[in-house]
Design a protein around this motif. Structure first.
Motif, PDB file in Angstrom:
ATOM      1  N   LEU A 226       0.816  -1.211   0.000  1.00  0.00           N
ATOM      2  CA  LEU A 226       0.000   0.000   0.000  1.00  0.00           C
ATOM      3  C   LEU A 226       0.854   1.268   0.000  1.00  0.00           C
ATOM      4  N   LYS A 227       2.054   1.192   0.555  1.00  0.00           N
ATOM      5  CA  LYS A 227       2.923   2.367   0.578  1.00  0.00           C
ATOM      6  C   LYS A 227       3.361   2.769  -0.829  1.00  0.00           C
ATOM      7  N   LYS A 228       3.300   1.830  -1.757  1.00  0.00           N
ATOM      8  CA  LYS A 228       3.696   2.110  -3.135  1.00  0.00           C
ATOM      9  C   LYS A 228       2.481   2.334  -4.041  1.00  0.00           C
ATOM     10  N   ARG A 229       1.288   2.173  -3.498  1.00  0.00           N
ATOM     11  CA  ARG A 229       0.079   2.274  -4.316  1.00  0.00           C
ATOM     12  C   ARG A 229      -0.324   3.736  -4.463  1.00  0.00           C
ATOM     13  N   ASP A 230      -0.787   4.099  -5.646  1.00  0.00           N
ATOM     14  CA  ASP A 230      -1.109   5.495  -5.928  1.00  0.00           C
ATOM     15  C   ASP A 230      -2.342   5.981  -5.183  1.00  0.00           C
ATOM     16  N   TYR A 231      -3.288   5.058  -4.885  1.00  0.00           N
ATOM     17  CA  TYR A 231      -4.542   5.516  -4.294  1.00  0.00           C
ATOM     18  C   TYR A 231      -5.002   4.538  -3.220  1.00  0.00           C
ATOM     19  N   ILE A 232      -5.085   5.018  -1.983  1.00  0.00           N
ATOM     20  CA  ILE A 232      -5.574   4.192  -0.877  1.00  0.00           C
ATOM     21  C   ILE A 232      -6.452   5.049   0.030  1.00  0.00           C
ATOM     22  N   SER A 233      -7.118   4.388   0.980  1.00  0.00           N
ATOM     23  CA  SER A 233      -7.873   5.092   2.013  1.00  0.00           C
ATOM     24  C   SER A 233      -7.482   4.505   3.362  1.00  0.00           C
ATOM     25  N   THR A 234      -8.057   5.023   4.424  1.00  0.00           N
ATOM     26  CA  THR A 234      -7.716   4.535   5.763  1.00  0.00           C
ATOM     27  C   THR A 234      -8.179   3.104   5.987  1.00  0.00           C
TER      28      THR A 234
END
Length: 458
Positions: free
Chosen positions: A180-188
């Motif tokens: 997730l640290k490398k993913r362009d789009y995440i949420s909490t």
């Protein structure tokens, strides 16, 4: 044939569930000979090296699998076992290049000790070149040491030793790929890559299969399923979570980041109780992490009070066709949501299709939320991730063929469909209520209230 699986010592209750699911997916027989959550070593039986390789190369929680040559409590006993049971295999590895390494679990060895351990296997008639990188065959001596021994009482030898020939490594590198640290789009609330991939494996995601997430958010589960070849769909009551800011900062952008956009069938705005999906048994799997309703109460489309329904027409125009229209929402029962998920899965899954969803519960038995059941669904496995005073469980079901369904139990369920009672978020969600009470028992709450009353009187 016997094989030794070297697991990672994480998510222990998920490990066997994943391996068994991958064996089902690969269509191979698997027998568990010995296993413990306290150990990363698991002894199993597979019909062949190819079968073992097919399972472990998809695994996320295993490190690797080895052809089992021996297990013993001491190194001397291990040598006796290897000489007695594997001499017929030695001619296969006389000429090829090889490597012998040491894996000390909970322990450590100096370089001098490692060399001595390797030399103790000099009776093996291997004449090929020793290659530290990419040898034809790799053998490993595994040691299991006691947990955190007191320094002055440190054991002089491990509790158990194993020896085997490497068959295959796992797919743990995917954890880094989808981090997730490398993913362009995440949420909490985005599910971390490791557990998303494990969930996809337990749900039997694979090439040509159709998977759906009714609480898709930023798409962690569909991305994981798409990586394993499935065609995926998703929906969410909040379209903003899927649209994001557009481009890279969106659910579609996440698929494009990994080159998986061709595996995305589509996403749409909907809640589970007002879905436009045609009820037909066409899905191979349903994966989701439903909202827990802790930060804010659960909501579904509808009016809290039907007698005070909002107007659907204004100035002769249907209001829902106005681009600025925001549909009304009403409180939703957490337990009713669980039942709705099971009912939806019953209507949508093919025979033996799987439903895997995450569900929170208190660790206190008196406050624990029972695993929901349905006559058309068989519980395959329940895996638990423990936090402090609460846990979340990954519950996986198998859709039973209609011929295996208990019709009397099904009729009774339909007759006794629970109706949500209460109007507040806490009334409708027992987990939320316990969460904000600190998971205290009724007696603890009573004692606290009595103490506060006494203090006020003083």
């Amino acid at each position: 044939m016997q094989y030794l699986i070297r697991f990672t010592q994480l998510h222990e209750t998920f490990r066997l569930a994943e391996v068994k699911a991958l064996a089902v997916l690969a269509g191979v027989d698997l027998k568990i000979i010995s296993y413990s959550n306290e150990s990363p070593f698991c002894l199993v039986e597979f019909p062949s090296d190819d079968a073992a390789r097919a399972v472990i190369e998809r695994s996320i929680l295993a490190h690797s699998i080895y052809e089992h040559w021996g297990t013993a409590e001491t190194l001397d006993d291990l040598h006796i076992t290897i000489k007695r049971d594997t001499a017929h295999l030695w001619p296969l590895y006389v000429e090829p290049s090889f490597k012998l390494s040491i894996d000390s679990y909970r322990g450590s060895r100096s370089q001098k000790q490692k060399v001595a351990l390797i030399n103790s296997f000099s009776y093996l008639p291997f004449k090929g070149p020793i290659l530290l990188s990419s040898p034809d065959n790799e053998f490993t001596l595994f040691e299991k040491w006691a947990l955190e021994p007191v320094p002055e009482k440190k054991l002089s030898s491990p509790l158990e030793v194993h020896f085997g020939r490497l068959i295959a490594h796992s797919a743990r590198d995917l954890i880094s790929t989808f981090d997730l640290k490398k993913r362009d789009y995440i949420s909490t609330t985005s599910m971390d890559s490791e557990l998303a991939l494990v969930t996809a494996n337990i749900a039997l995601a694979g090439p040509g299969k159709l998977f759906y997430d009714p609480f898709v958010g930023t798409g962690s589960f569909p991305v994981a399923c798409a990586q394993f070849g499935s065609i995926v769909w998703g929906s969410d009551i909040d379209g903003r979570s899927m649209r994001g800011a557009g481009g890279k900062k969106s659910l579609l952008g996440n698929f494009r980041q990994y080159g998986l956009e061709k595996s995305l069938g589509g996403v749409f705005v909907s809640d589970l109780t007002n879905t436009p999906v045609r009820r037909a048994r066409i899905l191979d799997g349903i994966l989701c992490d439903p909202p827990y309703g802790v930060r804010e109460g659960l909501k579904v489309l509808g009016c809290r009070d039907p007698e005070k329904d909002v107007r659907s027409i204004e100035r002769g125009k249907l209001m829902y066709r106005d681009p600025a229209f925001i549909p009304p929402k009403k409180p939703y029962s957490f337990l009713a949501m669980l039942d709705d998920i099971l009912n939806f899965a019953t209507d949508m899954l093919v025979d033996n299709g799987r439903l895997s969803f995450w569900m929170p519960t208190a660790n206190d038995e008196d406050q624990e939320i029972a695993v929901p059941t349905h006559p058309c669904l068989e519980v395959v496995v329940v895996c638990t991730q423990v936090f402090n005073k609460w846990s979340r469980r990954l519950i996986t079901y198998r859709r039973l063929p209609d011929s295996d369904v208990d019709l009397s139990a099904l009729a009774l369920r339909k007759k006794q469909e629970d109706e949500a009672s209460g109007r507040s978020a806490d009334d409708l969600n027992p987990f939320r209520r316990h969460y904000f009470r600190g998971f205290k028992s009724e007696q603890e709450l009573l004692d606290t209230a009595t103490l506060e009353t006494n203090q006020l009187q003083i």
